[in-house]
Design a protein around this motif. Sequence first.
Motif, PDB file in Angstrom:
ATOM      1  N   HIS A  41      56.909 -43.839  62.114  1.00  0.00           N
ATOM      2  CA  HIS A  41      56.534 -43.733  60.712  1.00  0.00           C
ATOM      3  C   HIS A  41      55.836 -44.987  60.196  1.00  0.00           C
ATOM      4  N   ALA A  42      55.210 -45.727  61.095  1.00  0.00           N
ATOM      5  CA  ALA A  42      54.510 -46.949  60.709  1.00  0.00           C
ATOM      6  C   ALA A  42      53.438 -47.265  61.736  1.00  0.00           C
ATOM      7  N   PHE A  43      52.498 -48.091  61.326  1.00  0.00           N
ATOM      8  CA  PHE A  43      51.542 -48.664  62.271  1.00  0.00           C
ATOM      9  C   PHE A  43      51.024 -49.979  61.714  1.00  0.00           C
ATOM     10  N   ILE A  44      50.526 -50.793  62.601  1.00  0.00           N
ATOM     11  CA  ILE A  44      49.865 -52.038  62.221  1.00  0.00           C
ATOM     12  C   ILE A  44      48.432 -51.932  62.709  1.00  0.00           C
ATOM     13  N   ALA A  45      47.498 -52.018  61.775  1.00  0.00           N
ATOM     14  CA  ALA A  45      46.075 -52.041  62.121  1.00  0.00           C
ATOM     15  C   ALA A  45      45.646 -53.496  62.214  1.00  0.00           C
ATOM     16  N   VAL A  46      44.811 -53.811  63.207  1.00  0.00           N
ATOM     17  CA  VAL A  46      44.320 -55.178  63.353  1.00  0.00           C
ATOM     18  C   VAL A  46      42.799 -55.187  63.403  1.00  0.00           C
ATOM     19  N   ALA A  47      42.240 -56.284  62.906  1.00  0.00           N
ATOM     20  CA  ALA A  47      40.808 -56.541  63.006  1.00  0.00           C
ATOM     21  C   ALA A  47      40.626 -57.630  64.054  1.00  0.00           C
ATOM     22  N   VAL A  48      39.713 -57.390  64.978  1.00  0.00           N
ATOM     23  CA  VAL A  48      39.458 -58.318  66.074  1.00  0.00           C
ATOM     24  C   VAL A  48      37.992 -58.733  66.012  1.00  0.00           C
ATOM     25  N   ASN A  49      37.753 -60.038  66.055  1.00  0.00           N
ATOM     26  CA  ASN A  49      36.401 -60.577  66.051  1.00  0.00           C
ATOM     27  C   ASN A  49      36.183 -61.336  67.354  1.00  0.00           C
ATOM     28  N   ASP A  50      35.292 -60.848  68.195  1.00  0.00           N
ATOM     29  CA  ASP A  50      35.019 -61.505  69.487  1.00  0.00           C
ATOM     30  C   ASP A  50      36.313 -61.827  70.238  1.00  0.00           C
ATOM     31  N   ALA A  51      37.194 -60.842  70.355  1.00  0.00           N
ATOM     32  CA  ALA A  51      38.466 -60.922  71.081  1.00  0.00           C
ATOM     33  C   ALA A  51      39.547 -61.717  70.353  1.00  0.00           C
ATOM     34  N   GLU A  52      39.266 -62.235  69.149  1.00  0.00           N
ATOM     35  CA  GLU A  52      40.264 -62.974  68.374  1.00  0.00           C
ATOM     36  C   GLU A  52      40.808 -62.083  67.259  1.00  0.00           C
ATOM     37  N   LEU A  53      42.131 -61.910  67.228  1.00  0.00           N
ATOM     38  CA  LEU A  53      42.762 -61.151  66.161  1.00  0.00           C
ATOM     39  C   LEU A  53      42.677 -61.991  64.885  1.00  0.00           C
ATOM     40  N   VAL A  54      42.002 -61.449  63.848  1.00  0.00           N
ATOM     41  CA  VAL A  54      41.743 -62.232  62.638  1.00  0.00           C
ATOM     42  C   VAL A  54      42.365 -61.639  61.377  1.00  0.00           C
ATOM     43  N   ALA A  55      42.905 -60.419  61.462  1.00  0.00           N
ATOM     44  CA  ALA A  55      43.536 -59.804  60.294  1.00  0.00           C
ATOM     45  C   ALA A  55      44.423 -58.662  60.751  1.00  0.00           C
ATOM     46  N   PHE A  56      45.402 -58.332  59.897  1.00  0.00           N
ATOM     47  CA  PHE A  56      46.269 -57.201  60.198  1.00  0.00           C
ATOM     48  C   PHE A  56      46.777 -56.608  58.898  1.00  0.00           C
ATOM     49  N   GLY A  57      47.198 -55.362  58.980  1.00  0.00           N
ATOM     50  CA  GLY A  57      47.822 -54.683  57.860  1.00  0.00           C
ATOM     51  C   GLY A  57      48.919 -53.778  58.383  1.00  0.00           C
ATOM     52  N   VAL A  58      50.066 -53.787  57.709  1.00  0.00           N
ATOM     53  CA  VAL A  58      51.205 -52.955  58.076  1.00  0.00           C
ATOM     54  C   VAL A  58      51.253 -51.769  57.123  1.00  0.00           C
ATOM     55  N   PHE A  59      51.456 -50.586  57.669  1.00  0.00           N
ATOM     56  CA  PHE A  59      51.493 -49.368  56.866  1.00  0.00           C
ATOM     57  C   PHE A  59      52.727 -48.558  57.242  1.00  0.00           C
ATOM     58  N   TYR A  60      53.473 -48.124  56.212  1.00  0.00           N
ATOM     59  CA  TYR A  60      54.611 -47.235  56.395  1.00  0.00           C
ATOM     60  C   TYR A  60      54.192 -45.861  55.899  1.00  0.00           C
ATOM     61  N   LEU A  61      54.459 -44.841  56.704  1.00  0.00           N
ATOM     62  CA  LEU A  61      54.032 -43.479  56.381  1.00  0.00           C
ATOM     63  C   LEU A  61      55.211 -42.579  56.075  1.00  0.00           C
ATOM     64  N   THR A  62      55.124 -41.907  54.958  1.00  0.00           N
ATOM     65  CA  THR A  62      56.025 -40.814  54.600  1.00  0.00           C
ATOM     66  C   THR A  62      55.138 -39.755  53.953  1.00  0.00           C
ATOM     67  N   PRO A  63      54.279 -39.118  54.795  1.00  0.00           N
ATOM     68  CA  PRO A  63      53.290 -38.181  54.252  1.00  0.00           C
ATOM     69  C   PRO A  63      53.917 -37.204  53.264  1.00  0.00           C
ATOM     70  N   PRO A  64      53.251 -36.988  52.136  1.00  0.00           N
ATOM     71  CA  PRO A  64      51.854 -37.315  51.855  1.00  0.00           C
ATOM     72  C   PRO A  64      51.632 -38.694  51.254  1.00  0.00           C
ATOM     73  N   GLU A  65      52.612 -39.609  51.409  1.00  0.00           N
ATOM     74  CA  GLU A  65      52.463 -40.947  50.863  1.00  0.00           C
ATOM     75  C   GLU A  65      52.543 -41.997  51.961  1.00  0.00           C
ATOM     76  N   ALA A  66      51.997 -43.174  51.632  1.00  0.00           N
ATOM     77  CA  ALA A  66      52.104 -44.327  52.527  1.00  0.00           C
ATOM     78  C   ALA A  66      52.230 -45.577  51.676  1.00  0.00           C
ATOM     79  N   GLU A  67      52.742 -46.633  52.303  1.00  0.00           N
ATOM     80  CA  GLU A  67      52.892 -47.909  51.621  1.00  0.00           C
ATOM     81  C   GLU A  67      52.231 -48.992  52.461  1.00  0.00           C
ATOM     82  N   LEU A  68      51.594 -49.930  51.771  1.00  0.00           N
ATOM     83  CA  LEU A  68      50.985 -51.100  52.408  1.00  0.00           C
ATOM     84  C   LEU A  68      51.788 -52.327  51.977  1.00  0.00           C
ATOM     85  N   PRO A  69      52.805 -52.725  52.772  1.00  0.00           N
ATOM     86  CA  PRO A  69      53.623 -53.863  52.361  1.00  0.00           C
ATOM     87  C   PRO A  69      53.070 -55.225  52.779  1.00  0.00           C
TER      88      PRO A  69
END
Length: 148
Positions: A41-69
Amino acid sequence: MALSFRFATEEDVAVISAIEADTMSNPWKAQDYLEAIHSDHAFIAVAVNDAELVAFGVFYLTPPEAELPDIVVKKDFRGQGIGKALLTYALDVLKNEKVDTVFLEVRVSNARAQGLYISLGFEEIGKRKYFYSNPTEDAICMSLHMGD
């Protein structure tokens, strides 16, 4: 900049934790990220620039809603549109997961983040007094309705 997006893995947790610790006054623990990675019920999305992880976001899912903590861009990479690109990617993932409303809280002093959220269609829906600590501060509650 060669930016790409993907889901975080266990191998990313040390870097995610370091970015968090360098940015947030009350950083999450590595275990919190591991739990999100392994949750149905969650995932972490990451942004990668030239193989370097430079950002992330955590998301909790309880469809039809989600939270970005938690969403953080590494300090050296701020102001380049990475946060907006990462959030746009994650919102597309959420739509595919049948989420139509996303909720978040943001510090009242964090005008940059508020501007990002507003630019993507989030609207203020209320405030939470003394929500944050270190320093104590109110939160602005925001939501985005992504329905048809």
